[in-house]
Each structure stands twice: as structure tokens, then as C-alpha cells.
Design a protein around this motif. Structure first.
Motif, short mmCIF file in Angstrom:
data_model
loop_
_atom_site.label_atom_id
_atom_site.label_comp_id
_atom_site.label_asym_id
_atom_site.label_seq_id
_atom_site.Cartn_x
_atom_site.Cartn_y
_atom_site.Cartn_z
N LYS A 221 0.83 -1.21 0.00
CA LYS A 221 0.00 0.00 0.00
C LYS A 221 0.86 1.26 0.00
O LYS A 221 0.51 2.27 -0.61
CB LYS A 221 -0.97 -0.02 1.18
N GLN B 172 3.39 5.81 -5.65
CA GLN B 172 3.13 5.92 -7.08
C GLN B 172 2.03 6.94 -7.35
O GLN B 172 2.16 7.80 -8.23
CB GLN B 172 2.75 4.54 -7.63
N LYS B 173 0.95 6.85 -6.60
CA LYS B 173 -0.18 7.78 -6.79
C LYS B 173 0.22 9.21 -6.41
O LYS B 173 -0.19 10.17 -7.07
CB LYS B 173 -1.40 7.34 -5.96
N SER B 174 1.07 9.35 -5.38
CA SER B 174 1.53 10.69 -4.99
C SER B 174 2.38 11.30 -6.10
O SER B 174 2.27 12.50 -6.39
CB SER B 174 2.34 10.61 -3.70
N LYS B 175 3.23 10.52 -6.73
CA LYS B 175 4.05 11.00 -7.84
C LYS B 175 3.18 11.44 -9.01
O LYS B 175 3.41 12.49 -9.61
CB LYS B 175 5.04 9.92 -8.32
N LEU B 176 2.17 10.62 -9.30
CA LEU B 176 1.25 10.98 -10.38
C LEU B 176 0.52 12.28 -10.07
O LEU B 176 0.35 13.15 -10.95
CB LEU B 176 0.24 9.86 -10.64
N LEU B 177 0.11 12.44 -8.81
CA LEU B 177 -0.57 13.67 -8.40
C LEU B 177 0.37 14.86 -8.51
O LEU B 177 -0.02 15.93 -9.01
CB LEU B 177 -1.11 13.54 -6.97
N ILE C 267 1.97 1.74 -3.60
CA ILE C 267 0.87 2.30 -4.39
C ILE C 267 0.70 3.78 -4.05
O ILE C 267 0.52 4.63 -4.94
CB ILE C 267 -0.43 1.51 -4.18
N PHE C 268 0.75 4.10 -2.75
CA PHE C 268 0.61 5.50 -2.33
C PHE C 268 1.71 6.37 -2.94
O PHE C 268 1.44 7.47 -3.43
CB PHE C 268 0.63 5.58 -0.80
#
Length: 103
Positions: A82, A88-93, A85-86
Motif C-alpha cells: 500500500k 506511485q499515486k503521490s508521484k502521479l498527483l 501504491i501510495f
């Protein structure tokens, strides 16, 4: 013959129960010792039962511990997944914010 009869009478008289040794003290002591053995056997049995119950409880607790340790290991794996994933999602954001500000 007279001495023989007298000797026989004397032997019979001395073997009479009136001259028997009093053994009531020995009987009492033997009974007390028997009771002490019975008490010790009972106490030993009680302790053995307590040991068996404690061993059963210990086995149950060890199984719970193994289960909790397995759950912990799985939760740690889930946490790491998790976190990945967090991140990765933070980088995308962050990239989305950066692209938004670049326009």
C-alpha cells in the motif's frame, strides 16, 4: 513329670493375651502415616491435573501467538504494498499539479 506340667502351665500363662504387648501407639502411627500417604497422593494428583490444564492452555496460547505472528507478517506485506501504491499515486498527483501549473 511334675516339673514338666508346671513348665507347660507357665508357658501357657505367659502366652495369654493378658501379657500381649500393647500396640495401640503403633496402630495409631501407622494409620497416621497411611493418611499422610493418601494426602500426598491426592496433592500429587491435583498438581498433575493443574500441570495438564496449564500445558493445554500454553498450547492454545502458542497457537494464538503463531496466528498473530502470521497476521502481522501478512499485514506488514500489505502495508509495504500500500505504501508503494501510495508513493506511485503521490508521484502521479505531483506530476498532474506540475503539468497544471505549467499551462
Amino acid at each position: 513329670m511334675h516339673i514338666f506340667t508346671l513348665t507347660a502351665l507357665l508357658m501357657l500363662t505367659l502366652s495369654e493375651p493378658a501379657f500381649a504387648r500393647n500396640i495401640s501407639n503403633e496402630q495409631s502411627e501407622a494409620a497416621s502415616a497411611r493418611d499422610a500417604v493418601g494426602d500426598a497422593m491426592s496433592k500429587l494428583s491435583d498438581i498433575e491435573q493443574k500441570i495438564q490444564r496449564q500445558q493445554a492452555l500454553l498450547t492454545q496460547e502458542q497457537e494464538k501467538l503463531k496466528q498473530y505472528q502470521a497476521e502481522k507478517a501478512q499485514t506488514e506485506k500489505d502495508l509495504e504494498a500500500k505504501k508503494a501504491i501510495f508513493e506511485q499515486k503521490s508521484k502521479l498527483l505531483d506530476e498532474a499539479w506540475k503539468q497544471r501549473t505549467d499551462y
